[in-house]
Write a protein that holds these residues in place. Structure first.
Motif, PDB file in Angstrom:
ATOM      1  N   UNK A 132      59.509  28.258  24.858  1.00 25.79           N
ATOM      2  CA  UNK A 132      60.768  28.548  24.243  1.00 25.79           C
ATOM      3  C   UNK A 132      61.654  29.734  25.038  1.00 25.79           C
ATOM      4  N   UNK A 133      62.587  29.269  25.495  1.00 27.53           N
ATOM      5  CA  UNK A 133      63.461  30.431  26.188  1.00 27.53           C
ATOM      6  C   UNK A 133      65.070  30.464  25.870  1.00 27.53           C
ATOM      7  N   UNK A 134      65.489  31.452  25.786  1.00 31.65           N
ATOM      8  CA  UNK A 134      67.156  31.530  25.429  1.00 31.65           C
ATOM      9  C   UNK A 134      67.580  32.457  26.405  1.00 31.65           C
ATOM     10  N   UNK A 135      68.405  32.043  27.487  1.00 32.63           N
ATOM     11  CA  UNK A 135      69.231  32.846  28.398  1.00 32.63           C
ATOM     12  C   UNK A 135      70.441  33.096  28.013  1.00 32.63           C
ATOM     13  N   UNK A 136      71.016  34.022  28.851  1.00 33.19           N
ATOM     14  CA  UNK A 136      72.543  34.256  28.424  1.00 33.19           C
ATOM     15  C   UNK A 136      73.131  33.274  29.738  1.00 33.19           C
ATOM     16  N   UNK A 137      74.433  32.280  29.127  1.00 33.40           N
ATOM     17  CA  UNK A 137      74.885  31.592  30.315  1.00 33.40           C
ATOM     18  C   UNK A 137      75.575  32.455  31.242  1.00 33.40           C
ATOM     19  N   UNK A 138      75.291  32.144  32.552  1.00 30.91           N
ATOM     20  CA  UNK A 138      75.874  32.688  33.678  1.00 30.91           C
ATOM     21  C   UNK A 138      74.723  33.760  34.453  1.00 30.91           C
ATOM     22  N   UNK A 139      73.609  34.091  33.288  1.00 30.96           N
ATOM     23  CA  UNK A 139      72.629  34.849  33.867  1.00 30.96           C
ATOM     24  C   UNK A 139      71.303  34.132  33.727  1.00 30.96           C
ATOM     25  N   UNK A 140      71.298  32.872  33.963  1.00 30.93           N
ATOM     26  CA  UNK A 140      69.952  31.916  33.556  1.00 30.93           C
ATOM     27  C   UNK A 140      69.284  31.606  34.881  1.00 30.93           C
ATOM     28  N   UNK A 141      68.232  30.838  34.886  1.00 29.52           N
ATOM     29  CA  UNK A 141      67.608  30.528  35.995  1.00 29.52           C
ATOM     30  C   UNK A 141      67.725  28.926  36.136  1.00 29.52           C
ATOM     31  N   UNK A 142      67.938  28.360  37.211  1.00 31.72           N
ATOM     32  CA  UNK A 142      67.780  26.692  37.379  1.00 31.72           C
ATOM     33  C   UNK A 142      66.252  26.374  37.613  1.00 31.72           C
ATOM     34  N   UNK A 143      65.552  27.203  37.932  1.00 29.34           N
ATOM     35  CA  UNK A 143      64.212  26.932  38.149  1.00 29.34           C
ATOM     36  C   UNK A 143      63.282  27.911  37.843  1.00 29.34           C
ATOM     37  N   UNK A 144      62.252  27.492  36.953  1.00 27.86           N
ATOM     38  CA  UNK A 144      61.356  28.236  36.513  1.00 27.86           C
ATOM     39  C   UNK A 144      59.819  27.896  36.905  1.00 27.86           C
ATOM     40  N   UNK A 145      59.111  28.743  37.376  1.00 23.56           N
ATOM     41  CA  UNK A 145      57.689  28.189  37.627  1.00 23.56           C
ATOM     42  C   UNK A 145      56.613  28.969  36.593  1.00 23.56           C
ATOM     43  N   UNK A 146      55.776  28.285  36.319  1.00 22.34           N
ATOM     44  CA  UNK A 146      54.745  29.029  35.244  1.00 22.34           C
ATOM     45  C   UNK A 146      53.432  29.002  36.297  1.00 22.34           C
TER      46      UNK A 146
END
Length: 208
Positions: A132-146
């Protein structure tokens, strides 16, 4: 053991359920036990004919209830956390701890640069299943690798996620993996300078 759904008038294979006091509603739909969905499973012996149903003692009837295992938050006060950077090195205002304080007013804010990351070292072995993750719009990531590993092993890729550029909480189902260490890499920031802002980070699964 097979899964059987019953309907209509009880057959010879269903009679033992009546004798065990299981209500007729259980013949037609999954049962509910203490608020958790469970499925009624019966031994194949009950499908062989009347002689098995009536000739076997109740102790030999293999009736079991299987409930889905609930997930729980895995990040706790003993989880060691590291991050790639903190904006202006101001850990008091923008440090990693703010991802876990359940406040809507505080956040982890990375400094500029490519591929920001968070590493979680759990105090005991866990099996992860959700992020679960909550970004701030405009400072998020379009690609996350686990990536994850057991103690003393090398990190291996688990899942690749594609979050939206949004302020909303986002929930992802990830491949169930047993690990001690989890690394989350933010590879494609929506910010021109590569900064990432996270208000909430949660990892759910099972403690082993």
């Amino acid at each position: 053991m097979g899964l059987y759904c019953f309907s209509g008038v009880p057959s010879a294979a269903q009679m033992p359920l009546m004798l065990l006091g299981i209500p007729s509603t259980a013949w037609r739909s999954p049962m509910l036990l203490r608020g958790s969905p469970v499925l009624l499973r019966m031994s194949p012996m009950l499908t062989r004919g009347p002689q098995c149903c009536w000739g076997s003692p109740f102790s030999s009837l293999a009736v079991s209830l299987q409930a889905a295992m609930p997930v729980e938050p895995l990040i706790c006060s003993d989880t060691a956390t590291r991050v790639s950077s903190v904006l202006n090195r101001d850990v008091k205002q923008f440090g990693k701890k703010h991802m876990f304080d359940a406040s809507e007013e505080t956040c982890w804010n990375s400094d500029q640069g490519t591929c920001q990351w968070v590493i979680l070292d759990f105090p005991r072995c866990v099996k992860i299943s959700q992020l679960h993750i909550q970004f701030q719009g405009g400072f998020s990531s379009r690609l996350c690798t686990l990536e994850g590993c057991r103690e003393g092993e090398e990190l291996e890729r688990i899942s690749t996620l594609y979050p939206e550029d949004s302020n909303a909480m986002q929930r992802f189902q990830v491949e169930e993996t047993v690990l001690d260490k989890l690394k989350i890499t933010f590879e494609n920031s929506t910010d021109f300078f590569g900064r990432i802002v996270v208000y909430h980070l949660g990892v759910l699964g099972e403690r082993l």
